[in-house]
Motif scaffolding. Structure first.
Motif, short mmCIF file in Angstrom:
data_model
loop_
_atom_site.label_atom_id
_atom_site.label_comp_id
_atom_site.label_asym_id
_atom_site.label_seq_id
_atom_site.Cartn_x
_atom_site.Cartn_y
_atom_site.Cartn_z
N ILE A 1 -62.82 -72.56 7.73
CA ILE A 1 -62.88 -71.76 8.96
C ILE A 1 -62.03 -70.50 8.80
CG2 ILE A 1 -62.08 -71.69 11.36
CD1 ILE A 1 -63.08 -74.51 11.69
N ALA B 1 -63.51 -68.05 6.51
CA ALA B 1 -64.56 -67.35 7.25
C ALA B 1 -63.95 -66.27 8.14
CB ALA B 1 -65.37 -68.34 8.09
N TYR B 2 -62.78 -66.57 8.72
CA TYR B 2 -62.07 -65.60 9.55
C TYR B 2 -61.81 -64.32 8.75
CZ TYR B 2 -58.01 -63.61 12.07
OH TYR B 2 -57.13 -62.78 12.71
N MET C 1 -63.40 -63.33 6.08
CA MET C 1 -64.67 -62.68 5.74
C MET C 1 -65.24 -61.93 6.94
SD MET C 1 -66.41 -65.66 3.47
CE MET C 1 -67.79 -64.70 2.93
N LEU C 2 -65.08 -62.52 8.13
CA LEU C 2 -65.53 -61.85 9.34
C LEU C 2 -64.85 -60.50 9.49
CD1 LEU C 2 -66.86 -61.85 12.23
CD2 LEU C 2 -64.80 -63.00 13.03
N GLN D 1 -63.61 -58.64 7.19
CA GLN D 1 -64.06 -57.70 6.17
C GLN D 1 -65.37 -57.02 6.55
OE1 GLN D 1 -64.18 -59.84 2.51
NE2 GLN D 1 -62.04 -59.43 2.06
N GLY D 2 -66.16 -57.70 7.38
CA GLY D 2 -67.48 -57.17 7.70
C GLY D 2 -67.49 -56.19 8.86
N ILE D 3 -66.32 -55.90 9.43
CA ILE D 3 -66.28 -55.02 10.60
C ILE D 3 -65.42 -53.80 10.30
CG2 ILE D 3 -65.85 -54.92 13.08
CD1 ILE D 3 -65.76 -58.01 13.00
N ASP D 4 -65.95 -52.62 10.59
CA ASP D 4 -65.21 -51.40 10.27
C ASP D 4 -64.33 -50.93 11.42
OD1 ASP D 4 -66.30 -51.18 7.72
OD2 ASP D 4 -68.15 -50.39 8.56
N ARG E 1 -62.78 -53.56 17.33
CA ARG E 1 -63.73 -54.67 17.35
C ARG E 1 -63.28 -55.76 16.39
NH1 ARG E 1 -69.77 -53.24 16.17
NH2 ARG E 1 -69.73 -52.52 18.33
N ARG F 1 -60.65 -57.76 18.04
CA ARG F 1 -61.17 -58.61 19.12
C ARG F 1 -61.91 -59.82 18.56
NH1 ARG F 1 -63.69 -54.43 21.78
NH2 ARG F 1 -65.65 -55.38 21.18
N PHE F 2 -62.79 -59.56 17.58
CA PHE F 2 -63.55 -60.67 17.00
C PHE F 2 -62.62 -61.64 16.26
CE2 PHE F 2 -68.08 -58.76 16.69
CZ PHE F 2 -68.00 -58.42 18.02
N VAL G 1 -61.05 -63.85 18.84
CA VAL G 1 -61.99 -64.84 19.36
C VAL G 1 -62.20 -65.96 18.34
CG1 VAL G 1 -64.41 -65.22 19.95
CG2 VAL G 1 -63.20 -63.30 20.92
N TYR G 2 -62.41 -65.58 17.07
CA TYR G 2 -62.67 -66.60 16.06
C TYR G 2 -61.41 -67.42 15.78
CZ TYR G 2 -65.19 -68.78 12.26
OH TYR G 2 -65.83 -69.70 11.46
N GLY H 1 -61.60 -71.28 16.26
CA GLY H 1 -61.39 -72.06 15.05
C GLY H 1 -60.21 -73.00 15.14
#
Lengths: 243, 242
Positions: free
Chosen positions: B133, B136-137, B139-140, B142-145, B149, B152-153, B156-157, B161
């Motif tokens: 988990i 994944a946090y 990795m999440l 890394q996917g947002i520039d 945001r 915030r994400f 939330v995660y 989690g």
């Protein structure tokens, strides 16, 4: 949160009751929108169904399922199928909102954001249930196992609720990232695993017709996770769609 | 403004952090000494039982780190100040490392006692899920520039989690497992269980304390580094705009 966000709206509509009715109307409007779009395009559902059948097919070769050996693995195979097909549906259903700017429109609607969450949750849940309703009889036909036990159907319903509850929240997050399709299963599977484990264990116990004493703990766990996940996602959804 | 920023980034390490770092190193050395020389040799399992002290302490730090992440995430969502997000991120990074230490040291312990490096036991599975988990946090993020945001994400995660942490903690208390329960249980019949004698208990407590101090120290250093990285990013953006 509902109170401080739209007090004027409530007053115009003549009080609290109208506000609640309005809230449910917003939810049903979102669900209806998803269903109507799906009825016309049929792209989401057909993809989920074909994918589900392919997963079962692969399992058939991988595990060499025969009518005799299938009893012990049925619940596992079914749940993996539902979970994989569900991921496909969740990703697509949120991507549609994001790509065509529909989400921005929905965010402008003067209702509480949680109505949006429950609307999408119900839509995703309905898609998943329809796929399950088609896969289940097909599976019992293909492997001659009887799956029509009301308790099993209840477990599948509860499992799908928990799965869609977390899935809707995380899918709305995943579509807003660069690596969206890759990211959703990675985010979703570890968090939703307690639901899936409880559902598989309960289904398995029912399948092997064990007594209720062994089924109840898993069923309770499933209900507990459903409640926790719906509540948590309901509270966190606001922050995911906020711009 | 630019000069002010430059001054801030030259800011020396706080005295308290220096003291804390030194103290953590000292306490950790004491713990290491106690584990090797003070704690008695366990009768049945022999030397390998000494893994226990750091194995449990690493697991504790992992859980603590993820708790810090969840709390910092919640505060971020309420206040939208990026420092809380940086704290949450720093804490996840440390937690992931310590849970990895926890899993690997457990594996080393399991080989001679259970006769296998790995077994599909509820405790081992839940700990691994927890680790996944928080990977994944990362990795999440890394996917947002967009930094806001991303924060915030991440919050939330990190909150969603966190449910894996109590599940992992309770897994050996609620489910049938071969993982020993050293505290508050009668798992005496399980392979790997043992009765803790006072010197063992003392060694364990010191290890736990040492690991907690190491965690706080690392967290503080990592947090400072994240702050610097953010300042650098802002300075870069400013220079690009000029």
């Amino acid at each position: 949160m509902a109170e401080d966000r739209s007090p004027t709206v409530l007053r115009i509509d003549g009080g609290r009751e109208a506000g609640i009715r309005r809230y449910f109307r917003a939810i049903s409007a979102i669900v209806w929108k998803d269903l109507a779009a799906e009825l016309r395009s049929r792209e989401l559902m057909s993809a989920m169904l074909v994918f589900a059948l392919l997963v079962i097919l692969i399992f058939n070769f991988a595990l060499e399922l025969s009518v005799r050996s299938v009893e012990t693995v049925t619940s596992g195979v079914l749940w993996v199928t539902f979970v994989f097909a569900g991921t496909l549906g969740l990703g697509r259903s949120m991507a549609i909102e994001k790509d065509r700017g529909c989400l921005d429109g929905l965010l402008l609607v003067p209702v509480d954001r949680s109505a949006l969450y429950f609307g999408k949750l119900l839509g995703n849940l309905i898609f998943m249930l329809v796929v399950e309703a088609i896969v289940l009889p097909l599976y019992s036909l293909l492997f001659s196992v009887n799956l029509f036990d009301p308790r099993l159907l209840l477990v599948i319903l509860l499992g799908s609720v928990g799965y869609s509850a977390v899935g809707t929240l995380l899918a709305s997050m995943a579509v807003q990232t660069r690596t969206r399709d890759m990211l959703l299963p990675i985010l979703l599977f570890p968090i939703v695993l307690p639901v899936v484990v409880a559902a598989v264990k309960a289904s398995n116990a029912i399948q092997q017709s064990l007594e209720m004493a062994t089924i109840w703990p898993w069923l309770n766990l499933l209900i507990a996770f459903d409640v926790i996940f719906v509540a948590a996602a309901f509270m966190l959804f606001d922050f995911v769609v906020e711009e | 403004m630019a000069a002010g920023d430059a001054n801030r980034s030259m800011e020396p390490m706080p005295i308290l952090l220096k003291v804390l770092s030194g103290f953590s190193v000292a306490l950790f050395s004491v713990a290491l000494y106690m584990v090797w020389f003070y704690a008695p040799r366990e009768v049945v399992m022999g030397e390998v039982q000494r893994v226990f002290y750091f194995h449990v302490a690493a697991g504790w730090v992992g859980a603590l780190a993820f708790l810090v992440t969840a709390i910092a995430g919640a505060i971020y969502l309420l206040r939208e100040e990026s420092r809380w997000d940086l704290l949450a991120l720093s804490s996840v990074e440390i937690g992931v490392v310590f849970i990895l230490i926890n899993i690997v040291s457990g594996s080393i312990w399991a080989k001679p006692i259970w006769g296998t490096w790995w077994t599909w036991d509820p405790r081992l599975i839940t700990a691994t899920i927890m680790e996944l988990i928080y990977i994944a946090y990362l990795m999440l993020r890394q996917g947002i520039d967009d930094p806001r945001r991303r924060a915030r994400f991440g919050a939330v995660y990190g909150i969603a989690g966190f449910i894996s942490v109590p599940i992992t903690f309770l897994s050996i208390r609620l489910l049938r497992t071969i993982h020993p329960l050293v505290f508050g249980g009668e798992g005496g019949s399980l392979a790997g269980s043992f009765n803790m004698e006072p010197p063992m208990f003392l060694t364990f407590m010191i290890s736990l304390l040492a690991f907690t101090f190491v965690f706080v120290t690392l967290l503080w250093h990592r947090y400072r580094l994240q702050l610097r990285a953010e300042q650098l990013e802002q300075t870069k953006m400013k220079l690009l705009l000029e």
